[in-house]
Motif scaffolding. Structure first.
Motif: not given
Length: 850
Positions: A39-47, A58-67, A73-82
């Motif tokens: 998903g995309n954070i700014p789109q889904e939160l209507n920024f 800018t977007y920075q993962v604080l916790t859970g970044g290993d997954k 820059n874009t706020g896109d969310l992608n899986t880091a692992i299977r």
């Protein structure tokens, strides 16, 4: 909370729920691959969309970044692992979630986004038995209804995808009597919800007829399609061992505080056997259904049935309940086991200290945090979460940041103990380069447990300071004999910044751009040197000091610089010798000079600049007689007499004079001085003839021309023109009868022709002769008188007395002179020319006659 639900049908990866609390919840299938878009954070939160000239989010993962990965820059969310639910949630909880926290930066836009990913279970695991072959023994005397407990299969899938039921089939189809006529499957549910398969004896056994049976057990899950796991059951019929052990209780439930030490007995299970002897002697074991994790925590005494705790002991925070199965079997042959279940409930004790989870914003997670010193007041630097694995009051925590003048703790979510560390003032690395922030946390257990952590913060330098020279201006002196490459001085500028921002490079240029610069500066050290290719310095030709501008420039971006002045004065070196204006001097000195009288002066110049040393010349005599009547002023070079000096002084004097400078290594020059006395016109001519004894002459008519009557002789002891005498008739030559040679002093008759003598007046003619020297500025003179007696008679016949009386009666006769009786000839042969010049003798004769 008002929520908006979006369902993404593409690839059926997930569905997202966006809430006003800036929480995002996604449901993902567990087989989502690595790198799949979520998903995309700014789109889904209507920024709102930002303008290009605005600072972008800018977007920075604080916790859970290993997954889960977020594009900064874009706020896109992608899986880091299977995503594999069984690996991510090995305890197989009812709901498997991944919690991710994302910070929206910079501080002006800061928001904390909580994203929860719930994994939907897929039936991707087949039920599995601990062993593919299950071997069991049963006594031929076992009663109908006897139960044989079998190993349960496991399936890590959840809910309907886990084990749904068991099936029992026979593998021996050739036998006349199926094993299924002796055994039937009975499934019971354990206290933890697992299904336990059991075989129940439904027909009396006869070992002599059938000694063993083989069945197949299937475990089938509830997934679609269903997956099946199988195991082979081998049952051996043994000789009679009449009685099966019986536990006193079919289920034991105990509560144990988690802080009980190793060796603490949790419970003691007990079974009995009605047989006797070894058939009644029981042994207790954990069957294969007990997990390896439980066997690592609990120890079962095989003889007493006591279950005790093994190190490292219980941990409520890891597991709150343990389900154990205990098997009791007698030690006789062909024994049949009995089973009971022990449930251990762990009681929470306040044994967990508060723990800190710190995620630094915009900086990597390291032991030392680097923060730019120009960070604005109120900027966030770290996200802090404090947890306590205990429950209840034991797990409730609070915290504080110890006193810090630069930072403060800002509460985001007090319930979940989430905080931000932010700046509370403008930072300045040059004033305070580092901070140690200490956070204290404590729970509300009794007694309370506390913990603390220290965050080391180093301020990263920003080029906010220009270099500063240690001095407002530099003044140095250099010797004019300096060599190329020699060091002149070193300028130093300090920059309180750090790194490249503090690294200073130096340049110089002349303040007067038309001035050639013979100096260079080392750009890194600030050492100023005389250029190797520069023309030699010459203080004597220098027009003044070199005035340079030195610039110190740091290496920051953008750079800062500072300037100072450097004045380099060329010092005079004693590289020039004094030089006399002449190599030879000649001083003529007038006689009769008194002591201290000026004689002359020598003069030497020195091209050096320092008039106090190198160009200061002193004069002295070299190799001169100590008795010379002169001295020389060592400063002015003026010669003067030591004594009064007359012509008695020996002359000339030939002297050698030295001119010496006053440098460290004095240099010299020499000149020759000749001093000689010059005459002054201090003597009048002295007349040696006529003198007091002969001053008269008698003149007889001459036979030849010219007629030299007499010669006046005078001398002058002076020299040159002062001693050169001239003769002239001053008076008495009334008739112009006589002439005198101005150089020789010869007195002659002034006869134009021979008959002129006849016309001459006879008698005594007194002529005044002026003898003068040629001195200057005033000539000196002496007067002489010549008495010339003109007569027609011969000198022998001449009346001398009459002649003398005639002379004495002459107007020009000098009263102070006395004529002489000496009369001589004038002219040649028989010319009677007598000049009587001796006045003293003549006066004596006259006195006798009278």
């Amino acid at each position: 909370l008002l929520c908006i639900q979006h369902v993404f049908t593409q690839q059926l990866l997930c569905r997202v729920i966006i809430c006003q609390s800036l929480n995002l919840a996604y449901v993902l299938k567990e087989d989502t691959g690595q790198g799949d878009y979520v998903g995309n954070i700014p789109q889904e939160l209507n920024f709102p969309i930002l303008e290009p000239n605005q600072v972008q989010r800018t977007y920075q993962v604080l916790t859970g970044g290993d997954k889960i990965h977020v594009d900064p820059n874009t706020g896109d969310l992608n899986t880091a692992i299977r995503l594999d639910r069984e690996k991510l949630c090995p305890e197989n909880p009812p709901t498997c979630t991944i919690d991710v926290e994302v910070a929206v930066l910079p501080s002006d836009y800061f928001q904390l986004i909580k994203v929860q990913f719930t994994l939907e279970d897929l039936n991707d695991n087949t039920p599995t038995f601990p062993s593919p072959i299950i071997v069991k023994d049963i006594s031929e005397s076992a009663f109908v209804g006897t139960l044989i407990r079998l190993d349960s299969a496991t399936d890590p899938d959840l809910g309907a995808n886990s084990i749904d039921h068991y099936d029992l089939t026979s593998t021996d189809v050739s036998s006349d009597e199926s094993p299924l006529s002796y055994f039937e499957l009975l499934v019971v549910e354990n206290i933890d919800g697992t299904k336990i398969p059991q075989l129940q004896l439904v027909k009396q056994l006869d070992r002599e007829v059938i000694s063993s049976y083989e069945l197949q057990l299937k475990a089938i899950d509830g997934g679609t399609p269903s997956l099946t796991g199988t195991a082979t059951i081998k049952i051996n019929v043994s000789d009679s061992n009449d009685n099966q052990p019986i536990f006193a209780e079919s289920r034991y439930i105990v509560e144990v505080p988690e802080n009980r030490p190793a060796g603490f007995v949790v419970v003691r299970v007990e079974a009995t056997d009605l047989d006797s002897g070894s058939n009644a002697d029981l042994s207790y074991t954990f069957p294969g259904v007990v997990s390896a994790q439980d066997k690592a925590i609990f120890q079962l005494n095989p003889d007493t049935g006591a279950i005790s705790i093994k190190a490292p002991g219980l941990d409520y925070e890891n597991r709150t309940i343990h389900h154990l199965t205990v098997e009791a079997r007698d030690k006789g042959p062909n024994s049949s086991p009995a089973y009971t279940t022990v449930t251990v409930k762990v009681i929470d004790i306040n044994d967990e200290y508060p723990q800190f989870s710190i995620k630094f914003i915009e900086t990597p997670d390291t032991e030392v945090v680097f923060v730019k010193e120009d960070m604005a007041r109120g900027s966030y630097i770290a996200f802090v979460t404090i947890t306590d694995r205990d429950t209840g009051l034991n797990g409730n925590v609070s915290c504080r940041l110890k006193e810090s003048d630069g930072f403060e703790l800002f509460v985001i979510d007090r319930k979940d103990n989430r905080y931000l560390i932010k700046t509370k003032k403008e930072l300045d690395r040059e004033t305070q380069p580092s901070y140690n922030l200490e956070i204290d946390a404590w729970d509300f257990g009794n007694p309370s447990l506390t913990n603390s952590t220290t965050i080391a913060i180093e301020l990263e330098d920003v080029n906010d300071n220009p270099p500063k020279f240690r001095r407002g201006g530099y003044r140095v002196n250099v010797k004019e004999t300096i060599n190329g490459g020699d060091r002149v001085t070193q300028v130093e500028a300090a920059d309180p910044d750090d790194g490249l921002n503090a690294r200073v490079n130096y340049t110089i240029w002349p303040t007067n751009t038309s001035q050639t610069l013979p100096f260079v500066i080392e750009p890194l050290t600030g050492i100023v040197r005389f250029a190797t290719n520069a023309e030699p310095l010459d203080a004597e030709n220098s027009t003044g000091p070199f005035i340079l501008t030195v610039t110190a420039t740091d290496n920051g971006i953008p750079s800062h610089s500072a300037t100072t002045s450097l004045t380099i004065t060329v010092l005079d070196e004693n590289d020039n010798s004094p030089k006399f204006s002449k190599s030879q001097y000649s001083f003529p000195v007038k006689e009769h000079l008194k002591r201290g009288a000026y004689v002359g002066h020598v003069f030497a110049t020195d091209r050096d600049i320092n008039k106090d040393t190198n160009a200061k010349v002193s004069y002295s005599f070299v190799d001169s007689d100590e008795n010379i009547p002169f001295f020389i002023n060592h400063v002015t070079g003026i010669f003067k007499f030591i004594i009064s000096c007359f012509k008695t002084c020996s002359q000339p004097y030939l002297l050698r004079v030295e001119a010496r400078d006053s440098g460290d290594r004095p240099r010299k020059d020499y000149a020759t001085v000749q001093i000689f006395l010059t005459d002054i016109n201090d003597n009048s001519p002295s007349i040696s003839y006529p003198n007091g004894d002969s001053s008269s002459k008698a003149v007889h008519p001459p036979r030849t021309q010219p007629v030299v009557i007499t010669r006046v002789v005078a001398t002058d002891p002076d020299e040159q023109e002062n001693g050169r005498v001239h003769y002239a008739i001053a008076a008495g030559n009334v008739y112009d009868y006589f002439t005198i040679n101005m150089n020789s002093g010869e007195v002659s008759l002034n006869l134009k022709q021979k008959k002129s003598f006849k016309k001459m007046k006879r008698g005594c003619h007194v002529i005044e002769i002026l003898v003068s020297d040629m001195g200057k500025p005033k000539a000196l003179s002496t007067t002489a008188w010549v008495n010339i007696y003109v007569t027609d008679k011969r000198p022998r016949k001449m009346n001398v007395t009459k002649a003398l009386k005639s002379c004495m009666n002459n107007t020009f006769y000098p009263i102070l002179h006395t004529p002489s009786t000496d009369i001589g000839k004038a002219g040649a042969d028989d010319l009677a020319l007598i000049l009587i010049i001796c006045f003293s003798a003549l006066l004596l004769i006259m006195l006798i006659i009278m």
